[in-house]
Enzyme design. Structure first.
Site, PDB file in Angstrom:
ATOM      1  N   LYS A   1       1.092   3.868  -2.944  1.00 52.10           N
ATOM      2  CA  LYS A   1       0.577   5.642  -2.768  1.00 52.10           C
ATOM      3  C   LYS A   1       1.671   6.139  -3.171  1.00 52.10           C
ATOM      4  O   LYS A   1       1.612   7.484  -3.697  1.00 52.10           O
ATOM      5  CB  LYS A   1      -0.161   5.848  -1.335  1.00 52.10           C
ATOM      6  CG  LYS A   1      -1.284   4.547  -1.450  1.00 52.10           C
ATOM      7  CD  LYS A   1      -2.324   5.632  -1.903  1.00 52.10           C
ATOM      8  CE  LYS A   1      -3.707   4.763  -1.795  1.00 52.10           C
ATOM      9  NZ  LYS A   1      -4.911   5.070  -3.137  1.00 52.10           N
TER      10      LYS A   1
ATOM     11  N   TYR B   1       0.960  -1.124   0.117  1.00 52.53           N
ATOM     12  CA  TYR B   1      -0.163   0.101  -0.095  1.00 52.53           C
ATOM     13  C   TYR B   1       0.952   0.923   0.267  1.00 52.53           C
ATOM     14  O   TYR B   1       0.360   2.576  -0.437  1.00 52.53           O
ATOM     15  CB  TYR B   1      -0.907  -0.122   0.833  1.00 52.53           C
ATOM     16  CG  TYR B   1      -1.960   0.938   0.782  1.00 52.53           C
ATOM     17  CD1 TYR B   1      -3.228   0.191   0.404  1.00 52.53           C
ATOM     18  CD2 TYR B   1      -2.462   2.272   1.926  1.00 52.53           C
ATOM     19  CE1 TYR B   1      -4.368   1.721   0.109  1.00 52.53           C
ATOM     20  CE2 TYR B   1      -2.759   3.670   1.560  1.00 52.53           C
ATOM     21  CZ  TYR B   1      -4.109   2.343   1.377  1.00 52.53           C
ATOM     22  OH  TYR B   1      -4.919   4.153   1.098  1.00 52.53           O
TER      23      TYR B   1
END
Length: 258
Positions: free
Chosen positions: A168, A164
């Protein structure tokens, strides 16, 4: 005396009246709140999601002329197909909000390859291909607003969030590069990076002591609300934000400042 009043590019005449706003991940969470907020402001919303429930969500939006699209944006060429349909059925999109995302948690030494690839494909890949497809039309129109949902995980490390965090952080790099290329064409590209947001999924994932500890680590002592994120997104998508591009606006109650 010369009039020195500052001006900025307006929406091209005859384009997007009402304004066409595309929101990915519109079936739930932040994306749904963004779609509802934009529709309430008079936009014609295209809600895209993998979940078929997006049809019901879009049908319930205020206003009229909205379009639900059920699509897997990680499939090669699908983003371009979806945007071509939007142009044909609704009009040229002048706003894109990339809100669709997934979280696959796990320690780095144990994370399955499939979880890594899925996270990068959805959070980064689909966001880029939607931006590319919409950006082509925005550049031609001479106007556009793109807002990418990133995360505080883009700027700090979080335990069990390796995929993640990487996805991002990639969104931030993509945002900066696109903003540089498209600024001369009246297209702004920005990112919003919230802390944990109290969507139904967020409340479930951060229930109990884990959530209480996370709240204590945030100086304001709470998580963000979907409506707060949507309000910031709407501002960045407005004419008033014409001089803001390439930025990552962190909405984390001061977490990354301490």
């Amino acid at each position: 005396m010369t009039d020195q009043t500052a001006t900025h590019p307006a929406v091209p005449a005859g384009v997007g009246t009402p304004r066409v706003t595309v929101v990915t991940g519109a079936a739930s969470g932040i994306g749904r709140t963004v779609a509802e907020t934009c529709a309430a402001r008079g936009d014609r919303v295209v809600g895209i999601d993998l979940a078929e429930s997006v049809v019901e969500v879009v049908a319930g939006l205020p206003g009229s002329g909205h379009l639900p699209v059920v699509a897997d944006l990680t499939v090669d060429g699908r983003a371009e197909q979806v945007v071509a349909r939007v142009v044909e059925e609704v009009g040229t999109p002048l706003v894109l909000v990339n809100s669709a995302g997934v979280v696959r948690l796990g320690k780095a030494v144990d994370l399955p390859a499939g979880h890594w690839h899925q996270t990068l494909d959805v959070n980064l890949g689909a966001s880029f291909f939607m931006a590319q497809a919409v950006g082509r039309r925005m550049v031609a129109a001479g106007y556009g607003r793109i807002v990418n949902l990133a995360s505080q995980a883009a700027v700090v490390g979080l335990d069990e969030h390796v995929a993640y965090c990487a996805s991002k952080a990639g969104v931030l790099g993509m945002t900066r590069a696109l903003s540089l290329e498209w600024a001369p064409h009246g297209v702004t590209v920005n990112a919003v990076s919230p802390t944990v947001v109290e969507t139904p999924l967020g409340r479930e994932a951060w229930a109990g002591e884990k959530g209480e500890a996370a709240r204590r680590a945030i100086p304001v002592g709470r998580f963000a609300q979907p409506s707060e994120v949507a309000a910031l997104v709407v501002f960045l998508a407005s004419d008033e934000a014409a001089m803001i591009t390439g930025e990552n606006v962190v909405m984390d109650g001061g977490y990354t400042t301490v």
